[in-house]
Structure formats: structure tokens, C-alpha cells
Motif scaffolding. Sequence first.
Motif, PDB file in Angstrom:
ATOM      1  N   HIS A 314      18.610  21.843  71.509  1.00 34.97           N
ATOM      2  CA  HIS A 314      18.528  22.872  72.859  1.00 34.97           C
ATOM      3  C   HIS A 314      17.070  23.468  72.703  1.00 34.97           C
ATOM      4  O   HIS A 314      16.441  23.527  73.805  1.00 34.97           O
ATOM      5  CB  HIS A 314      19.676  23.666  72.726  1.00 34.97           C
ATOM      6  CG  HIS A 314      19.456  24.787  74.038  1.00 34.97           C
ATOM      7  ND1 HIS A 314      20.004  24.437  75.135  1.00 34.97           N
ATOM      8  CD2 HIS A 314      18.981  25.826  74.050  1.00 34.97           C
ATOM      9  CE1 HIS A 314      19.694  25.624  75.892  1.00 34.97           C
ATOM     10  NE2 HIS A 314      19.152  26.569  75.156  1.00 34.97           N
ATOM     11  N   SER A 315      16.709  23.905  71.463  1.00 33.83           N
ATOM     12  CA  SER A 315      15.623  24.462  71.582  1.00 33.83           C
ATOM     13  C   SER A 315      14.261  23.748  71.540  1.00 33.83           C
ATOM     14  O   SER A 315      13.131  24.169  71.938  1.00 33.83           O
ATOM     15  CB  SER A 315      15.430  25.846  70.051  1.00 33.83           C
ATOM     16  OG  SER A 315      16.213  26.434  70.402  1.00 33.83           O
ATOM     17  N   VAL A 316      14.421  22.409  71.061  1.00 31.05           N
ATOM     18  CA  VAL A 316      13.353  21.449  71.174  1.00 31.05           C
ATOM     19  C   VAL A 316      13.064  21.306  72.722  1.00 31.05           C
ATOM     20  O   VAL A 316      12.109  21.316  72.972  1.00 31.05           O
ATOM     21  CB  VAL A 316      13.702  20.142  70.461  1.00 31.05           C
ATOM     22  CG1 VAL A 316      12.692  19.106  70.818  1.00 31.05           C
ATOM     23  CG2 VAL A 316      13.512  20.323  68.959  1.00 31.05           C
ATOM     24  N   ASP A 317      14.104  21.190  73.555  1.00 32.07           N
ATOM     25  CA  ASP A 317      13.902  21.012  74.899  1.00 32.07           C
ATOM     26  C   ASP A 317      13.307  21.974  75.795  1.00 32.07           C
ATOM     27  O   ASP A 317      12.251  21.864  76.285  1.00 32.07           O
ATOM     28  CB  ASP A 317      15.484  20.579  75.644  1.00 32.07           C
ATOM     29  CG  ASP A 317      15.104  19.886  76.900  1.00 32.07           C
ATOM     30  OD1 ASP A 317      14.229  19.799  77.328  1.00 32.07           O
ATOM     31  OD2 ASP A 317      16.353  19.474  77.471  1.00 32.07           O
ATOM     32  N   GLU A 318      13.671  23.293  75.285  1.00 35.94           N
ATOM     33  CA  GLU A 318      13.249  24.530  75.825  1.00 35.94           C
ATOM     34  C   GLU A 318      11.844  24.507  75.373  1.00 35.94           C
ATOM     35  O   GLU A 318      10.688  25.235  76.372  1.00 35.94           O
ATOM     36  CB  GLU A 318      13.861  25.665  75.375  1.00 35.94           C
ATOM     37  CG  GLU A 318      15.433  25.658  76.024  1.00 35.94           C
ATOM     38  CD  GLU A 318      15.862  26.912  76.306  1.00 35.94           C
ATOM     39  OE1 GLU A 318      15.722  27.964  75.485  1.00 35.94           O
ATOM     40  OE2 GLU A 318      16.499  27.119  77.460  1.00 35.94           O
TER      41      GLU A 318
END
Length: 393
Positions: A314-318
Amino acid sequence: MESVAAQLRLRLLESITDVSAADWDALAGPEAPPFVRHAWLAAMEESGSATRETGWEPQHLTLWRGGELVAASPAYRKHHSMGEYVYDFSWAGAAERMGVAYYPKLVVGAPLSPATSPRFLVAPGEKDVRAVRLALLQAAVDSAKETGCSSVHVLYPLEEEADLLEEQGLARRITLQFHWKNPGYPDYDAYLARFDAKRRAQLKRERAAAATQGITVRTVRGEELGLEHARRAYGFYEATCESRGPWGQVQLTEDFFVRAFRALPGQVELVQAERAGKVIAGAFNLVTPERLYGRYWGCFEEHPFLHFHVCLYHSVDECIQAGRRVFEPGAGGEHKISRGFEPTAVHSAHLIFNRTLDRAVRDFLRREHEHLRPAVAQAEQLSGLKPWPLPGR
């Protein structure tokens, strides 16, 4: 001509609040990571998380020219080695066998924050930054000796600071963390494209598991954050600590999270996983325009791959969407390698006043360093990342 050091007056602070936030943060600069900012250190100390009673006795080094704060280092007299993540328990054991008192020691760094940050803060406009940094180092050594410390340990300094410390005779230690780095991905699919088909399918399957489990993941930030989110972040942290047995000691108080959320609203984020209208897991992160720092995760329900989704995917995507260059998810975690997180050197520097113990530690570090290059090569092989840019891009 009077030397730079002779112009400066040392003042040791027993609390970060003994200096104004404006003066301290002016040294750190607007782009500084949150871990070296006044608000973060104040939250640690005023919440009871980093105090003499918990083994973190503040002894911040400040240098003054008249009434002007010129330079500073966050520093603590440590009465144990917990919460540092540059592990020296074996050194303490060797000292005990030799009949040498290892504690207290002086740690230059931020409590419970294994992230690279400036350790020698110097006022903008100072003409001889090197001389001022050396004055801070000398102040650290002198004050450590005067207050009965066995040693000085500078943890997670900038690489250029570590270079200077090594040049001055401190023993340098290089350890590995695993950081995700953004070479300029236009979207999440571009990140996935760097893996072979088998690994790419695995990552997609792990992230997609949340939907089949009825779990949604989102980030709460800015004005939406409130007291309930701070308390929830503490709950996640406490749950993880309790699940780890003796090594999962709860070191932060709930009040720390309350203070951090209140004092750093633009840099605190909370990733939340929800199922059936209930928050079941989450991760407490901090951000700057360039970096995301993952700090504490926890869950109240166990589900396959939930940790990977909440803490990594999730944080990689963000990060890709926001254009952030680096995601530092914290210490440890070899499982990150196969998910595209690259081995990254982090530094520390050590000076032990007992010469016999100092020689033994330096011998240990030489042997440790010999294993570093093979470890990096192995991690790079395990990651399986294709070179970027990919052909055709």
C-alpha cells in the motif's frame, strides 16, 4: 586568530525543552527528517518514553556563541542497549567478562528511531561546518568522560558525518537496512514489471488477498487525524510488542503517540485496515516530501499477507503516486528483499575509552565488515529486480 572551538561555549541540556523549538529546528533545517526535530524529541521525553527512569537520560550537546545557538547534537546517557537497533549486547557482555563497566554510555542519536538523520546540527551560514562538527564531537567525548560514561556511540549519522568520525579515529560500523527506491516509476505496474512473471504473480496475489478477505486499506492523514488515531497507533504498537515475548518490550507510552500526532500533523500518517466496519490492523508512518518512514505496525486479527499489504504494498503504491524517492520501512526484515527493497548501508561510529575493549570491538567490526559484501550480493540476487529503465521504456 581565535579558533572556532574557542569561540563556542558548551551547554548540556537535561531536557530538549531547555532550548526553544524555533532555535533547535533552525539548526535542523526545514527538510530534516522528523526524528531530529524538537517536537519528536520532546514527545519522547515529555511522554515518559525516553527519560532517566527508562534508561534514556537526556544530555543534549549545544554550542553557543554568546546568546546564539550555533550547533547541537541530540544525546543521551544510556543505561542499557535497548531501542537502538545497532546491536552491541555482545560488547557489553565482553566488558562484563573483563570487569569493565559498559553502562552508562553516551549515545548521540534519537531514541527508538533507527533512521539516518543529521547528528551534528549546525546553524545555516556557519563558515566552517567541519570545525563546528569537530567541536561537537570533542564536546561529546569530554562530557562522556566527565559524567562517567564508558564510550561514545553515534548512531545513524549521515554518511558524510560517518566519514568525518572515522577520520577522527572512531570505529565505523556499517549495517544493512532494506529500502525501497523509486527510480521514476510512472505507476505501480511499472514497479511490478521489474520482477519476473512468477514473482510478479506472487506480489499481485498477496496484495489482492485483502479484497477476498473483505479488508480495505487506506491512509489517514492531515486534518482527519485525531486522538482516536493516536490511541489506535499505540494499540497497534503494543500488540506487536506483546506478540514478540521478551524482545518485545513496550518502550513507548500512549502519551508519546498522542503528542507526536498533535505536534507533527503534517508528517504523521496512519495506514488502517478495516474489516466489517472495524479497524483490525495498521501502521504508523512518518513522511517528508522525499521519504516515507515506516515505524510501527500491529494487528488485532491475523489474516494471510495482511502485514505485507499494510506495511509494504500500500505504501509503495502511495510513494509512487506522491513521487517520493525512498521508503524506509525500519530495521530488519529480510522478507522485504523479495518484494523489491534493496540492501542499503547505514552507519554508526564508536569510541570506547577502555583500550583493551576498544581493540576487541574494532577486531569484531573488521570481521563483521568482511561479511558485508557477500551479504549485499546475496540480497541483490534474492531481490530479482530487473535493471531500470526496462527495455522499451
